[in-house]
Scaffold this motif. Structure first.
Motif, PDB file in Angstrom:
ATOM      1  N   PRO A 192      56.249  47.494  36.238  1.00  0.00           N
ATOM      2  CA  PRO A 192      54.841  47.173  35.989  1.00  0.00           C
ATOM      3  C   PRO A 192      54.497  47.112  34.499  1.00  0.00           C
ATOM      4  O   PRO A 192      55.045  47.860  33.695  1.00  0.00           O
ATOM      5  N   THR A 193      53.601  46.183  34.176  1.00  0.00           N
ATOM      6  CA  THR A 193      53.158  46.010  32.800  1.00  0.00           C
ATOM      7  C   THR A 193      52.260  47.154  32.348  1.00  0.00           C
ATOM      8  O   THR A 193      52.131  47.400  31.159  1.00  0.00           O
ATOM      9  N   GLY A 194      51.613  47.815  33.304  1.00  0.00           N
ATOM     10  CA  GLY A 194      50.697  48.897  32.970  1.00  0.00           C
ATOM     11  C   GLY A 194      49.264  48.439  32.777  1.00  0.00           C
ATOM     12  O   GLY A 194      48.388  49.236  32.501  1.00  0.00           O
ATOM     13  N   TYR A 195      49.011  47.135  32.925  1.00  0.00           N
ATOM     14  CA  TYR A 195      47.640  46.631  32.824  1.00  0.00           C
ATOM     15  C   TYR A 195      47.461  45.458  33.785  1.00  0.00           C
ATOM     16  O   TYR A 195      48.423  44.795  34.157  1.00  0.00           O
ATOM     17  N   VAL A 196      46.209  45.251  34.191  1.00  0.00           N
ATOM     18  CA  VAL A 196      45.876  44.093  34.991  1.00  0.00           C
ATOM     19  C   VAL A 196      45.414  43.002  34.026  1.00  0.00           C
ATOM     20  O   VAL A 196      44.583  43.248  33.147  1.00  0.00           O
ATOM     21  N   HIS A 197      45.970  41.812  34.181  1.00  0.00           N
ATOM     22  CA  HIS A 197      45.637  40.710  33.277  1.00  0.00           C
ATOM     23  C   HIS A 197      44.131  40.432  33.338  1.00  0.00           C
ATOM     24  O   HIS A 197      43.563  40.265  34.427  1.00  0.00           O
ATOM     25  N   PRO A 198      43.464  40.382  32.189  1.00  0.00           N
ATOM     26  CA  PRO A 198      42.014  40.153  32.171  1.00  0.00           C
ATOM     27  C   PRO A 198      41.590  38.856  32.869  1.00  0.00           C
ATOM     28  O   PRO A 198      40.514  38.798  33.467  1.00  0.00           O
ATOM     29  N   ARG A 199      42.429  37.828  32.830  1.00  0.00           N
ATOM     30  CA  ARG A 199      42.072  36.574  33.520  1.00  0.00           C
ATOM     31  C   ARG A 199      42.084  36.757  35.042  1.00  0.00           C
ATOM     32  O   ARG A 199      41.310  36.105  35.747  1.00  0.00           O
ATOM     33  N   SER A 200      42.951  37.620  35.530  1.00  0.00           N
ATOM     34  CA  SER A 200      42.960  37.910  36.970  1.00  0.00           C
ATOM     35  C   SER A 200      41.657  38.591  37.372  1.00  0.00           C
ATOM     36  O   SER A 200      41.041  38.233  38.381  1.00  0.00           O
ATOM     37  N   ILE A 201      41.252  39.569  36.580  1.00  0.00           N
ATOM     38  CA  ILE A 201      39.998  40.282  36.855  1.00  0.00           C
ATOM     39  C   ILE A 201      38.824  39.308  36.822  1.00  0.00           C
ATOM     40  O   ILE A 201      37.989  39.289  37.733  1.00  0.00           O
ATOM     41  N   ALA A 202      38.761  38.485  35.787  1.00  0.00           N
ATOM     42  CA  ALA A 202      37.653  37.540  35.639  1.00  0.00           C
ATOM     43  C   ALA A 202      37.593  36.563  36.813  1.00  0.00           C
ATOM     44  O   ALA A 202      36.510  36.287  37.353  1.00  0.00           O
ATOM     45  N   LEU A 203      38.751  36.044  37.232  1.00  0.00           N
ATOM     46  CA  LEU A 203      38.796  35.094  38.335  1.00  0.00           C
ATOM     47  C   LEU A 203      38.357  35.749  39.642  1.00  0.00           C
ATOM     48  O   LEU A 203      37.577  35.180  40.403  1.00  0.00           O
ATOM     49  N   LEU A 204      38.850  36.940  39.909  1.00  0.00           N
ATOM     50  CA  LEU A 204      38.458  37.646  41.132  1.00  0.00           C
ATOM     51  C   LEU A 204      36.950  37.894  41.156  1.00  0.00           C
ATOM     52  O   LEU A 204      36.299  37.697  42.185  1.00  0.00           O
ATOM     53  N   GLN A 205      36.405  38.330  40.040  1.00  0.00           N
ATOM     54  CA  GLN A 205      34.964  38.569  39.979  1.00  0.00           C
ATOM     55  C   GLN A 205      34.190  37.273  40.177  1.00  0.00           C
ATOM     56  O   GLN A 205      33.187  37.240  40.889  1.00  0.00           O
ATOM     57  N   GLN A 206      34.674  36.197  39.568  1.00  0.00           N
ATOM     58  CA  GLN A 206      34.033  34.886  39.714  1.00  0.00           C
ATOM     59  C   GLN A 206      34.009  34.456  41.182  1.00  0.00           C
ATOM     60  O   GLN A 206      33.052  33.840  41.638  1.00  0.00           O
ATOM     61  N   GLU A 207      35.058  34.807  41.914  1.00  0.00           N
ATOM     62  CA  GLU A 207      35.165  34.442  43.325  1.00  0.00           C
ATOM     63  C   GLU A 207      34.488  35.458  44.254  1.00  0.00           C
ATOM     64  O   GLU A 207      34.539  35.305  45.472  1.00  0.00           O
ATOM     65  N   GLY A 208      33.892  36.496  43.685  1.00  0.00           N
ATOM     66  CA  GLY A 208      33.139  37.453  44.490  1.00  0.00           C
ATOM     67  C   GLY A 208      33.943  38.606  45.068  1.00  0.00           C
ATOM     68  O   GLY A 208      33.475  39.297  45.970  1.00  0.00           O
ATOM     69  N   PHE A 209      35.144  38.836  44.558  1.00  0.00           N
ATOM     70  CA  PHE A 209      35.979  39.932  45.051  1.00  0.00           C
ATOM     71  C   PHE A 209      35.811  41.168  44.181  1.00  0.00           C
ATOM     72  O   PHE A 209      35.674  41.064  42.964  1.00  0.00           O
ATOM     73  N   SER A 210      35.879  42.314  44.808  1.00  0.00           N
ATOM     74  CA  SER A 210      35.813  43.575  44.074  1.00  0.00           C
ATOM     75  C   SER A 210      37.095  43.762  43.265  1.00  0.00           C
ATOM     76  O   SER A 210      38.194  43.488  43.747  1.00  0.00           O
ATOM     77  N   THR A 211      36.939  44.245  42.048  1.00  0.00           N
ATOM     78  CA  THR A 211      38.098  44.560  41.209  1.00  0.00           C
ATOM     79  C   THR A 211      38.191  46.066  40.962  1.00  0.00           C
ATOM     80  O   THR A 211      39.064  46.513  40.224  1.00  0.00           O
ATOM     81  N   GLU A 212      37.327  46.799  41.606  1.00  0.00           N
ATOM     82  CA  GLU A 212      37.317  48.254  41.434  1.00  0.00           C
ATOM     83  C   GLU A 212      38.627  48.859  41.937  1.00  0.00           C
ATOM     84  O   GLU A 212      39.109  48.536  43.017  1.00  0.00           O
ATOM     85  N   GLY A 213      39.218  49.693  41.113  1.00  0.00           N
ATOM     86  CA  GLY A 213      40.431  50.399  41.497  1.00  0.00           C
ATOM     87  C   GLY A 213      41.720  49.613  41.319  1.00  0.00           C
ATOM     88  O   GLY A 213      42.797  50.147  41.573  1.00  0.00           O
ATOM     89  N   LEU A 214      41.647  48.356  40.912  1.00  0.00           N
ATOM     90  CA  LEU A 214      42.878  47.587  40.710  1.00  0.00           C
ATOM     91  C   LEU A 214      43.618  48.109  39.489  1.00  0.00           C
ATOM     92  O   LEU A 214      43.009  48.330  38.443  1.00  0.00           O
TER      93      LEU A 214
END
Length: 165
Positions: A41-63
């Motif tokens: 694992p990289t140890g971080y979630v890619h910020p573009r993944s978070i942004a895309l999920l939020q844009q699509e209405g998915f929760s990113t809490e706890g990822l």
């Protein structure tokens, strides 16, 4: 039977497996549960993944990006999402769960203009969503209990959806 647990596994656990975890948990309405992990694992979630999920209405809490060594439960199904055709080595999960490979190009490795990089993330998201929607159409709990061979075959078929689009 408890809620079947799906493990989305890749190497870095920063983009594809994270996207899959959030999409499945957002669409499954408690019928299935997803976690994700990486072999390195990289140890971080890619910020573009978070942004895309939020844009699509998915929760990113706890990822979070985590190692498969840190899993607290044994998954019922393991799905690798590395793009092995691109020369990327997918980890081999050694547990007893049925496994499938749903190769998706790594958007974190995309280069080019801002629009081209965004398009790579969008394409990974759309392929994963298409496959997860097909997964959710299956009677997972029943197949796990009664016919794991058919489940493996169905998972393999789903892994080919969106390959040539």
């Amino acid at each position: 039977m408890s809620v079947p647990e799906i493990l989305f596994l890749c190497t870095g656990n920063s983009c594809r497996s994270i996207l899959a975890e959030a999409i499945l948990n957002g669409l499954a309405h408690g019928r299935l549960h997803a976690v994700s992990a990486g072999s390195h694992p990289t140890g971080y979630v890619h910020p573009r993944s978070i942004a895309l999920l939020q844009q699509e209405g998915f929760s990113t809490e706890g990822l979070s990006s985590k190692s498969w060594d840190d899993l607290v439960t044994t998954p019922d199904i393991v799905i690798t999402v590395c793009a092995s055709a691109a020369g990327e080595t997918c980890p081999a999960y050694l547990g007893p769960a049925p496994r499938a490979h749903w190769g998706v190009e790594d958007p974190a490795k995309a280069v080019g203009t801002e629009a081209e990089i965004e398009a790579a993330f969008r394409k990974a998201y759309e392929i994963l969503r298409l496959r997860i929607e097909a997964l959710l159409a299956l009677p997972i709990a029943e197949l796990l209990a009664k016919d794991p061979a058919i489940l493996r075959s169905e998972l393999a078929n789903i892994g080919r959806l969106g390959e040539h689009e």
